[in-house]
Design a protein around this motif. Structure first.
Motif, PDB file in Angstrom:
ATOM      1  N   TRP A  25       0.995  44.441  24.581  1.00 30.29           N
ATOM      2  CA  TRP A  25       1.817  44.944  25.686  1.00 30.29           C
ATOM      3  C   TRP A  25       1.293  46.310  26.128  1.00 30.29           C
ATOM      4  N   HIS A  26       1.054  46.453  27.433  1.00 30.17           N
ATOM      5  CA  HIS A  26       0.640  47.741  27.986  1.00 30.17           C
ATOM      6  C   HIS A  26       0.845  47.698  29.497  1.00 30.17           C
ATOM      7  N   PRO A  27       1.327  48.789  30.093  1.00 30.80           N
ATOM      8  CA  PRO A  27       1.590  48.765  31.536  1.00 30.80           C
ATOM      9  C   PRO A  27       0.347  48.683  32.392  1.00 30.80           C
ATOM     10  N   GLU A  28      -0.835  48.955  31.839  1.00 36.97           N
ATOM     11  CA  GLU A  28      -2.053  48.962  32.643  1.00 36.97           C
ATOM     12  C   GLU A  28      -2.798  47.632  32.619  1.00 36.97           C
ATOM     13  N   ILE A  29      -2.273  46.626  31.946  1.00 40.02           N
ATOM     14  CA  ILE A  29      -2.890  45.300  32.018  1.00 40.02           C
ATOM     15  C   ILE A  29      -2.577  44.730  33.400  1.00 40.02           C
ATOM     16  N   PRO A  30      -3.576  44.489  34.232  1.00 34.34           N
ATOM     17  CA  PRO A  30      -3.304  44.100  35.621  1.00 34.34           C
ATOM     18  C   PRO A  30      -2.827  42.655  35.718  1.00 34.34           C
ATOM     19  N   PRO A  31      -2.022  42.358  36.714  1.00 38.27           N
ATOM     20  CA  PRO A  31      -1.551  40.975  36.878  1.00 38.27           C
ATOM     21  C   PRO A  31      -2.691  40.040  37.243  1.00 38.27           C
ATOM     22  N   VAL A  32      -2.588  38.795  36.763  1.00 38.35           N
ATOM     23  CA  VAL A  32      -3.585  37.764  37.092  1.00 38.35           C
ATOM     24  C   VAL A  32      -3.201  37.001  38.351  1.00 38.35           C
ATOM     25  N   ALA A  33      -1.934  37.141  38.769  1.00 37.41           N
ATOM     26  CA  ALA A  33      -1.471  36.460  39.979  1.00 37.41           C
ATOM     27  C   ALA A  33      -0.196  37.159  40.439  1.00 37.41           C
ATOM     28  N   THR A  34       0.120  37.003  41.727  1.00 43.50           N
ATOM     29  CA  THR A  34       1.340  37.570  42.298  1.00 43.50           C
ATOM     30  C   THR A  34       2.167  36.464  42.929  1.00 43.50           C
ATOM     31  N   VAL A  35       3.464  36.479  42.646  1.00 44.62           N
ATOM     32  CA  VAL A  35       4.396  35.520  43.234  1.00 44.62           C
ATOM     33  C   VAL A  35       5.470  36.287  43.995  1.00 44.62           C
ATOM     34  N   LYS A  36       6.249  35.553  44.776  1.00 44.89           N
ATOM     35  CA  LYS A  36       7.315  36.168  45.561  1.00 44.89           C
ATOM     36  C   LYS A  36       8.681  35.752  45.002  1.00 44.89           C
ATOM     37  N   PRO A  37       9.699  36.572  45.203  1.00 47.01           N
ATOM     38  CA  PRO A  37      11.040  36.132  44.838  1.00 47.01           C
ATOM     39  C   PRO A  37      11.364  34.808  45.534  1.00 47.01           C
ATOM     40  N   GLY A  38      11.905  33.877  44.773  1.00 45.26           N
ATOM     41  CA  GLY A  38      12.184  32.545  45.304  1.00 45.26           C
ATOM     42  C   GLY A  38      11.103  31.526  45.031  1.00 45.26           C
ATOM     43  N   ASP A  39       9.944  31.983  44.522  1.00 43.53           N
ATOM     44  CA  ASP A  39       8.836  31.063  44.240  1.00 43.53           C
ATOM     45  C   ASP A  39       9.077  30.289  42.941  1.00 43.53           C
ATOM     46  N   SER A  40       8.542  29.061  42.916  1.00 38.96           N
ATOM     47  CA  SER A  40       8.415  28.274  41.685  1.00 38.96           C
ATOM     48  C   SER A  40       6.930  28.079  41.418  1.00 38.96           C
ATOM     49  N   PHE A  41       6.542  28.081  40.152  1.00 45.31           N
ATOM     50  CA  PHE A  41       5.124  27.963  39.816  1.00 45.31           C
ATOM     51  C   PHE A  41       4.982  27.428  38.402  1.00 45.31           C
ATOM     52  N   ARG A  42       3.787  26.914  38.112  1.00 45.36           N
ATOM     53  CA  ARG A  42       3.472  26.359  36.792  1.00 45.36           C
ATOM     54  C   ARG A  42       2.470  27.260  36.080  1.00 45.36           C
ATOM     55  N   VAL A  43       2.657  27.379  34.756  1.00 44.29           N
ATOM     56  CA  VAL A  43       1.787  28.179  33.904  1.00 44.29           C
ATOM     57  C   VAL A  43       1.386  27.338  32.696  1.00 44.29           C
ATOM     58  N   HIS A  44       0.109  27.319  32.366  1.00 40.53           N
ATOM     59  CA  HIS A  44      -0.340  26.735  31.105  1.00 40.53           C
ATOM     60  C   HIS A  44      -0.310  27.808  30.016  1.00 40.53           C
ATOM     61  N   CYS A  45       0.022  27.393  28.800  1.00 35.60           N
ATOM     62  CA  CYS A  45       0.080  28.318  27.669  1.00 35.60           C
ATOM     63  C   CYS A  45      -0.714  27.746  26.499  1.00 35.60           C
ATOM     64  N   ARG A  46      -1.489  28.585  25.838  1.00 39.84           N
ATOM     65  CA  ARG A  46      -2.184  28.220  24.614  1.00 39.84           C
ATOM     66  C   ARG A  46      -1.275  28.542  23.434  1.00 39.84           C
ATOM     67  N   GLU A  47      -1.341  27.717  22.366  1.00 38.65           N
ATOM     68  CA  GLU A  47      -0.528  28.060  21.191  1.00 38.65           C
ATOM     69  C   GLU A  47      -0.971  29.419  20.663  1.00 38.65           C
ATOM     70  N   TRP A  48      -0.092  30.077  19.904  1.00 36.79           N
ATOM     71  CA  TRP A  48      -0.218  31.518  19.677  1.00 36.79           C
ATOM     72  C   TRP A  48      -1.492  31.932  18.970  1.00 36.79           C
ATOM     73  N   PHE A  49      -2.162  31.028  18.220  1.00 35.85           N
ATOM     74  CA  PHE A  49      -3.398  31.364  17.513  1.00 35.85           C
ATOM     75  C   PHE A  49      -4.651  30.862  18.230  1.00 35.85           C
ATOM     76  N   ASP A  50      -4.521  30.340  19.441  1.00 35.64           N
ATOM     77  CA  ASP A  50      -5.675  29.915  20.225  1.00 35.64           C
ATOM     78  C   ASP A  50      -6.557  28.919  19.462  1.00 35.64           C
ATOM     79  N   GLY A  51      -5.927  27.974  18.758  1.00 30.80           N
ATOM     80  CA  GLY A  51      -6.677  26.899  18.121  1.00 30.80           C
ATOM     81  C   GLY A  51      -7.177  27.185  16.729  1.00 30.80           C
ATOM     82  N   ALA A  52      -6.753  28.303  16.118  1.00 30.78           N
ATOM     83  CA  ALA A  52      -7.243  28.638  14.774  1.00 30.78           C
ATOM     84  C   ALA A  52      -6.636  27.743  13.695  1.00 30.78           C
ATOM     85  N   ILE A  53      -5.491  27.119  13.978  1.00 30.55           N
ATOM     86  CA  ILE A  53      -4.828  26.253  13.005  1.00 30.55           C
ATOM     87  C   ILE A  53      -5.155  24.802  13.344  1.00 30.55           C
ATOM     88  N   ARG A  54      -5.581  24.035  12.320  1.00 33.42           N
ATOM     89  CA  ARG A  54      -6.129  22.702  12.538  1.00 33.42           C
ATOM     90  C   ARG A  54      -5.193  21.593  12.054  1.00 33.42           C
TER      91      ARG A  54
END
Length: 418
Positions: A25-54
């Motif tokens: 967490w840091h305030p200077e990490i820039p956004p990867v995308a901008t949305v507007k109030p009222g928007d709906s959007f989809r996000v993909h998420c990787r599991e928390w270890f990025d594939g380290a657990i098999r």
């Protein structure tokens, strides 16, 4: 389907994607995308270890899990017009495992995992009783989870977001680091540690410029705990239909999310207690201008739970009070009371042939209910843990007959912490 604004390619690591998220967490990490109030959007998420657990029958990956690399968060996503003092409204419209990928090496491709972390590498709620690393793999069939490592149980999962929050301001970040540093200094050599300070090693900071990377990495807060911005709350009811109200601390709010779970018991008691997975989330956002002052939401979030509750109506409940295993009386200690309730439930489940580790993993993964049941009857606080009886393939209730015994020979992968 809402527009996909953060795609992930399952053949590539988290840092090799077209859009790179972050794990601090840091305030200077820039956004990867901008949305507007009222928007709906989809996000993909990787599991928390990025594939380290098999998906295997070894717990060495849990024993050596790279905690300095978590959590793999999607975002940040700026919301047009959001300003400090506003409330960001986030509706969870839909979510689930990785779409159209029901097999593969990543958690979320038809399977997920639960881990007991070694005391020397993260620990957990009952780390003194379970100091080694263990793992259970769960297979998904529609909404149902089963495990080759924990026989005779199956349950309907409640997929939910383990971690979601807005970016901190510089002032809030400094407050986090100062208070957590002060806590660490009270017992700096404790195992597991009292808190996790900023750690540049393993930091992923999205689009932070290379010239600023080292400074930001030294300042950025770890994502392990929940804080005023929401964060890693691990609430199993943050599922489809949930509405969350997040305080806004920076222009744009800069919302991030990750750590998806297929199912979880209240408390996520093994630390990696949920069934961890990657997947997708559909969100809708809006703003309440000046909402933090208007509704007195200056710290932490408030939320309206999702409409999907545990699919069970009958429970077997265990209680615990604030007395240690050594018989020491504590004053109205709810944390200890919940530990004792969980230990009573674990001990009971060994009646049927489960090992204590199988029972512990089950309590972390299945949709148990944890409740603070009494806080005024000095000196004992009372906590309770409710286990749904229908998740078992046998009658788990006490009775006059001989208790059922699960088939012998099945156990969970184990790796000694030494």
């Amino acid at each position: 389907m809402p527009e996909l604004i953060f795609p992930l390619d399952s053949t590539k690591s988290f840092t090799e994607q077209a859009k790179v998220g972050h794990n601090r967490w840091h305030p200077e990490i820039p956004p990867v995308a901008t949305v507007k109030p009222g928007d709906s959007f989809r996000v993909h998420c990787r599991e928390w270890f990025d594939g380290a657990i098999r998906n295997d029958d070894s717990a060495e990956d849990i024993l050596n899990a790279p905690l300095n690399r978590v959590h793999a968060l999607s975002g940040p996503f700026a919301v047009e017009g959001a300003e400090p003092g506003d409330l960001l409204i986030v509706d969870i419209l839909d979510m689930g495992p990785i779409p159209d990928e029901d097999s593969g090496p990543l958690a979320g491709q038809g399977w997920g995992y639960t881990g007991i972390f070694a005391k020397k590498n993260g620990g957990g709620f009952l780390t003194d009783q379970f100091p080694d690393a263990y793992k259970a793999i769960w297979d998904f069939s529609g909404q149902t989870a089963t495990s080759r490592h924990i026989p005779a149980v199956s349950f309907v999962g409640i997929p939910h977001i383990g971690l979601m929050g807005t970016a901190p301001s510089h002032e809030l970040l400094a407050k986090w680091n100062a208070r957590e540093r002060a806590l660490i200094e009270t017992d700096p050599n404790r195992v597991p540690p009292l808190a996790l300070p900023p750690e540049p090693d393993g930091a992923i900071l999205g689009g932070v410029p290379e010239s600023e990377f080292d400074r930001v990495a030294r300042e950025a807060a770890r994502t392990a705990p929940p804080r005023e911005n929401g964060g890693n709350q691990d609430i199993k009811n943050l599922t489809i239909g949930t509405r969350v109200f997040y305080p806004v601390f920076v222009p744009g709010a800069n919302l991030s999310l990750g750590d998806l779970h297929f199912s979880q018991g209240d408390g996520e008691i093994t630390f990696c207690g949920a069934i961890e997975m990657g997947g997708f989330v559909d969100l809708h956002v809006d703003l309440i201008k000046g909402g933090m002052e208007k509704y007195h939401v200056g710290e932490n979030t408030i939320f309206m739970p999702g409409r999907t509750a545990p699919q069970y109506s009958e429970w077997l409940a265990f209680s615990g009070v604030s007395v240690t295993l050594d018989g020491e009386q504590r004053y109205l200690d709810p944390y200890l009371s919940y530990q004792r309730a969980c230990l009573h439930a674990i001990n009971y489940l060994t009646t049927f042939g489960y090992t204590p580790e199988q029972a512990y993993l089950l309590l972390g993964a299945a949709p148990i209910e944890g409740r603070l049941s009494g806080v005024v009857d000095i000196p004992n606080a009372c906590a309770t843990v409710y286990i749904p009886t229908a998740i078992f393939d046998f009658d788990v209730r006490p009775g006059s007959g001989t208790p059922y015994r699960i088939p012998e020979g099945t156990n969970v992968p184990h790796a000694s912490a030494g």
